[in-house]
Design a protein around this motif. Structure first.
Motif, PDB file in Angstrom:
ATOM      1  N   ASP A   1      11.266  13.481  41.200  1.00  0.00           N
ATOM      2  CA  ASP A   1      10.653  14.858  41.271  1.00  0.00           C
ATOM      3  C   ASP A   1       9.184  14.846  41.282  1.00  0.00           C
ATOM      4  N   LYS A   2       8.491  13.922  40.700  1.00  0.00           N
ATOM      5  CA  LYS A   2       7.107  13.627  40.395  1.00  0.00           C
ATOM      6  C   LYS A   2       6.364  13.388  41.785  1.00  0.00           C
ATOM      7  N   TYR A   3       7.262  12.231  42.421  1.00  0.00           N
ATOM      8  CA  TYR A   3       6.675  11.762  43.769  1.00  0.00           C
ATOM      9  C   TYR A   3       7.145  12.231  44.963  1.00  0.00           C
ATOM     10  N   GLY A   4       8.117  12.967  44.979  1.00  0.00           N
ATOM     11  CA  GLY A   4       8.768  14.042  46.128  1.00  0.00           C
ATOM     12  C   GLY A   4       9.759  13.224  46.569  1.00  0.00           C
ATOM     13  N   ASP A   5      10.621  12.280  45.975  1.00  0.00           N
ATOM     14  CA  ASP A   5      11.725  11.740  46.542  1.00  0.00           C
ATOM     15  C   ASP A   5      13.032  12.537  46.518  1.00  0.00           C
ATOM     16  N   SER A   6      14.137  12.245  47.144  1.00  0.00           N
ATOM     17  CA  SER A   6      15.189  12.923  47.240  1.00  0.00           C
ATOM     18  C   SER A   6      16.407  12.258  47.921  1.00  0.00           C
ATOM     19  N   ASP A   7      17.452  12.585  47.821  1.00  0.00           N
ATOM     20  CA  ASP A   7      18.664  12.123  48.696  1.00  0.00           C
ATOM     21  C   ASP A   7      18.560  12.609  50.014  1.00  0.00           C
ATOM     22  N   ALA A   8      17.842  13.798  50.373  1.00  0.00           N
ATOM     23  CA  ALA A   8      17.534  14.148  51.606  1.00  0.00           C
ATOM     24  C   ALA A   8      16.774  12.970  52.301  1.00  0.00           C
ATOM     25  N   ASN A   9      15.611  12.419  51.651  1.00  0.00           N
ATOM     26  CA  ASN A   9      14.902  11.337  52.225  1.00  0.00           C
ATOM     27  C   ASN A   9      15.758  10.380  52.558  1.00  0.00           C
ATOM     28  N   ASP A  10      16.384   9.959  51.631  1.00  0.00           N
ATOM     29  CA  ASP A  10      17.352   8.835  51.818  1.00  0.00           C
ATOM     30  C   ASP A  10      18.045   8.688  53.164  1.00  0.00           C
ATOM     31  N   LYS A  11      18.777   9.995  53.153  1.00  0.00           N
ATOM     32  CA  LYS A  11      19.513  10.389  54.419  1.00  0.00           C
ATOM     33  C   LYS A  11      18.792  10.347  55.749  1.00  0.00           C
ATOM     34  N   LYS A  12      17.380  10.997  55.604  1.00  0.00           N
ATOM     35  CA  LYS A  12      16.653  11.119  56.817  1.00  0.00           C
ATOM     36  C   LYS A  12      16.354   9.695  57.331  1.00  0.00           C
ATOM     37  N   TYR A  13      15.723   8.740  56.331  1.00  0.00           N
ATOM     38  CA  TYR A  13      15.392   7.446  56.800  1.00  0.00           C
ATOM     39  C   TYR A  13      16.569   6.560  56.968  1.00  0.00           C
ATOM     40  N   LEU A  14      17.696   6.959  56.518  1.00  0.00           N
ATOM     41  CA  LEU A  14      18.978   5.990  56.682  1.00  0.00           C
ATOM     42  C   LEU A  14      19.299   6.478  58.144  1.00  0.00           C
ATOM     43  N   ASP A  15      19.524   7.615  58.590  1.00  0.00           N
ATOM     44  CA  ASP A  15      19.660   7.862  60.048  1.00  0.00           C
ATOM     45  C   ASP A  15      18.621   7.433  61.043  1.00  0.00           C
ATOM     46  N   ALA A  16      17.390   7.287  60.848  1.00  0.00           N
ATOM     47  CA  ALA A  16      16.358   6.840  61.760  1.00  0.00           C
ATOM     48  C   ALA A  16      16.500   5.443  61.794  1.00  0.00           C
ATOM     49  N   TYR A  17      16.643   4.796  60.737  1.00  0.00           N
ATOM     50  CA  TYR A  17      17.003   2.926  60.852  1.00  0.00           C
ATOM     51  C   TYR A  17      18.279   2.877  61.669  1.00  0.00           C
ATOM     52  N   MET A  18      19.314   3.596  61.289  1.00  0.00           N
ATOM     53  CA  MET A  18      20.737   3.331  61.995  1.00  0.00           C
ATOM     54  C   MET A  18      20.745   3.613  63.455  1.00  0.00           C
ATOM     55  N   GLU A  19      19.809   4.514  64.005  1.00  0.00           N
ATOM     56  CA  GLU A  19      19.615   4.769  65.288  1.00  0.00           C
ATOM     57  C   GLU A  19      19.035   3.525  65.918  1.00  0.00           C
ATOM     58  N   VAL A  20      17.856   2.975  65.451  1.00  0.00           N
ATOM     59  CA  VAL A  20      17.490   1.673  65.893  1.00  0.00           C
ATOM     60  C   VAL A  20      18.330   0.441  65.676  1.00  0.00           C
ATOM     61  N   TYR A  21      19.021   0.265  64.655  1.00  0.00           N
ATOM     62  CA  TYR A  21      19.926  -0.781  64.463  1.00  0.00           C
ATOM     63  C   TYR A  21      21.163  -0.832  65.509  1.00  0.00           C
ATOM     64  N   ASN A  22      21.617   0.382  65.629  1.00  0.00           N
ATOM     65  CA  ASN A  22      22.798   0.439  66.748  1.00  0.00           C
ATOM     66  C   ASN A  22      22.509   0.080  68.016  1.00  0.00           C
ATOM     67  N   LYS A  23      21.047   0.555  68.306  1.00  0.00           N
ATOM     68  CA  LYS A  23      20.844   0.454  69.647  1.00  0.00           C
ATOM     69  C   LYS A  23      20.632  -1.106  69.992  1.00  0.00           C
ATOM     70  N   ARG A  24      19.879  -1.891  68.923  1.00  0.00           N
ATOM     71  CA  ARG A  24      19.635  -3.297  68.910  1.00  0.00           C
ATOM     72  C   ARG A  24      21.014  -4.064  69.019  1.00  0.00           C
ATOM     73  N   ASN A  25      22.076  -3.605  68.496  1.00  0.00           N
ATOM     74  CA  ASN A  25      23.500  -4.413  68.361  1.00  0.00           C
ATOM     75  C   ASN A  25      24.378  -3.704  69.213  1.00  0.00           C
ATOM     76  N   ASN A  26      24.036  -2.964  70.241  1.00  0.00           N
ATOM     77  CA  ASN A  26      24.905  -2.100  71.319  1.00  0.00           C
ATOM     78  C   ASN A  26      26.181  -1.578  70.961  1.00  0.00           C
ATOM     79  N   ARG A  27      25.858  -0.823  69.650  1.00  0.00           N
ATOM     80  CA  ARG A  27      26.825   0.077  69.206  1.00  0.00           C
ATOM     81  C   ARG A  27      26.909   1.585  69.698  1.00  0.00           C
TER      82      ARG A  27
END
Length: 546
Positions: free
Chosen positions: A520-546
């Protein structure tokens, strides 16, 4: 005698004296030059491999000078144990999920504020020399000379103010030489300076300098007590420890890591492609040092079907791998320590030592065989903790030890504090200036950690957690949902997960509260986790032709 007149006369004289005294002090303060800042960062330098920390692996007399003449921090930690995100935190004073650089994939936004920009705007000259591992042209620096990406140990390219140039020689020596050149010839000596002097070493794959290719050849290093942790299946831990891919006797390669062109089974490793970068003299020195050692290993252990090896033979091979790894790792540190000595000597010889804050640190910790591992990423202690030594003769007493939970999040506000520059409200770290000077003992008693880069090399699962001086709570998520908790007082090597131990029920409840409080203090949340997961997996899937 008129005593009233005498008293008035005495009072007037006292007021005049105080006025002159205050005026003098104000003038002295006004004339006092802001401190210079020399920020030295090595890449993946474990605190265990600095002799000031007392682990007995190697000797680092020049780095130790900073601790002897200043302060050593025993519980300095990072917010995200991986190269580029750690450096983004250092520059911005903000957690990864705020500055946007959560992993080595997401771009870094150089447009946001960083502490060199703020110091530059307040009269400092700024330089960045060595490794930064952040894409884009560095901003906030009057001069930058950085390695593209990871860079090369031998005959490296550098981006000099954005222009790519090849330099002949060994990267650690070149970085030191160029840092000294800027200090001596490149800066305006009427201005205070900030120089970020960043070494590539001891990052993988640990290629030593020519003069240190045979250092430690006469020594046999004993692996850590839990080096064969994998033989137990990492009993007492969870899925994350069992499924990582960072074992010295496992994922480390015969070529890239153990420096063999032909492996023990007669197959080409591709390491000859790395050696193609060497000039003839460098290659001759390298081959003269490594060929006899490699052939001796092959002769001693031979070839054959690994499935038929006895446990004793497997352990002997693993022991050899550990020694090849740790010796090369420590050899590269020897060059780093030499460079630190040269720069410290320059400060002394040119009258700069007294008014220069010198920091030595790493972008995170590193495994030196603990649990059988190399690399970092986990919130487990060896990668979570980082070395930190600070010297500033004007404020820090020699031989100071700081046991508080300082983080790389705190560098930016600390430097701004020393320079007398306002600390932006959006910076999430705290200045440790008063802590290290002894003026105040007040400090945080818990720190927050995140790690995002999965699935990826080494396969360390996504997690976040909280650490206090004694306990650590971690949540591994995404493709698993597991909690781990450790008592560092009774289990400093983190061998037994006590999350479900009823004796620690109250501690667990408290640690969950602490964790949520910091999120709460630093402004982190499950929504952050999902946002950065989605952004990462988009790049990961492109690199691995998925």
């Amino acid at each position: 005698m008129n005593f009233n007149k005498l008293r008035l006369s005495t009072f007037a004289a006292a007021v005049a004296f105080l006025a002159i005294s205050c005026e003098t002090k104000v003038e002295e303060k006004k004339d006092e030059k802001p401190p210079n800042i020399l920020f030295i960062m090595a890449d993946d330098h474990a605190y265990q491999a600095i002799s000031a920390y007392g682990h007995g692996l190697n000797e680092t007399p020049n780095i130790d000078r900073i601790a002897k003449e200043g302060a050593i921090f025993t519980r300095a930690t990072v917010t995200n144990s991986i190269c580029a995100p750690s450096r983004a935190v250092l520059l911005t004073g903000k957690h990864s999920f705020i500055n946007g650089k959560v992993d080595n994939v997401q771009p870094f936004d150089w447009e946001q504020d960083n502490f060199p920009k703020l110091l530059q705007a307040n009269g400092y000259q700024t330089a960045l020399i060595g490794k930064i591992h952040l894409d884009g042209l560095p901003t906030g620096f009057d001069y930058s000379m950085v390695l593209p990406g990871q860079g090369n140990y031998y005959n490296p390219d550098f981006l000099v103010n954005g222009e790519r140039k090849r330099f002949e020689g060994y990267v650690t020596d070149i970085t030191t030489d160029e840092a000294l050149k800027w200090l001596d010839q490149g800066r305006d000596k009427d201005k205070p300076f900030v120089m970020m002097y960043h070494q590539k070493a001891p990052h993988r794959n640990w290629k030593p300098a020519p003069e240190y290719l045979t250092l430690y050849d006469d020594k046999d290093f004993t692996p850590p007590a839990n080096f064969f942790d994998q033989e137990t299946g990492y009993a007492g831990r969870g899925t994350a420890a069992r499924t990582q891919e960072m074992e010295i006797d496992g994922e480390a390669g015969w070529g890239h890591d153990f420096k063999m062109v032909i492996d023990p089974y007669g197959d080409s490793t591709g390491f000859d492609k790395e050696l193609a970068r060497f000039n003839p003299e460098q290659l001759a020195q390298w081959n003269a040092a490594y060929d006899p050692k490699n052939e001796a290993f092959k002769k001693a252990f031979g070839q054959g079907d690994e499935s038929t090896f006895t446990t004793e033979k497997r352990r002997e091979i693993a022991h050899w791998k550990y020694n090849r790894y740790i010796k090369d790792y420590l050899r590269t540190i020897k060059s780093v320590d030499d460079g630190v000595g040269e720069v410290l000597d320059y400060l002394e010889a040119n009258g700069l030592a007294e008014n220069t804050i010198v920091v030595y640190t790493s972008d995170q910790g590193f495994y030196l065989g603990e649990h059988g591992w190399f690399d970092k990423r986990f919130m487990y202690e060896q990668s979570f903790r980082t070395p930190l030594l600070v010297r500033y003769p004007k404020e820090i007493k020699p031989g100071t030890t700081i046991d508080k939970l300082v983080q790389n999040l705190d560098f930016a506000p600390t430097f701004l504090d020393y320079a007398g520059v306002d600390i932006p409200k959006e910076m999430q770290g705290e200045s440790f200036r008063k802590l290290v000077s002894g003026e105040s003992g007040e400090w945080r008693d818990a720190v927050y950690y995140t790690y995002y880069e999965y699935p990826s090399v080494h396969m360390v699962k996504r997690h976040y957690g909280v650490a206090t001086e004694r306990y650590k709570l971690m949540h591994f998520y995404y493709d698993i949902d597991e909690w781990e908790m450790y008592d560092l007082k009774t289990d400093p090597q983190e061998m037994k997960n006590i999350y479900d131990d009823p004796e620690y029920a109250d501690v667990r409840a408290n640690m969950h509260e602490r964790l949520q409080g910091l999120r709460d203090k630093y402004g982190d949340s499950d929504a952050n986790d999902k946002k950065y997961l989605d952004a990462y997996m988009e790049v990961y899937n492109k690199r691995n032709n998925r």
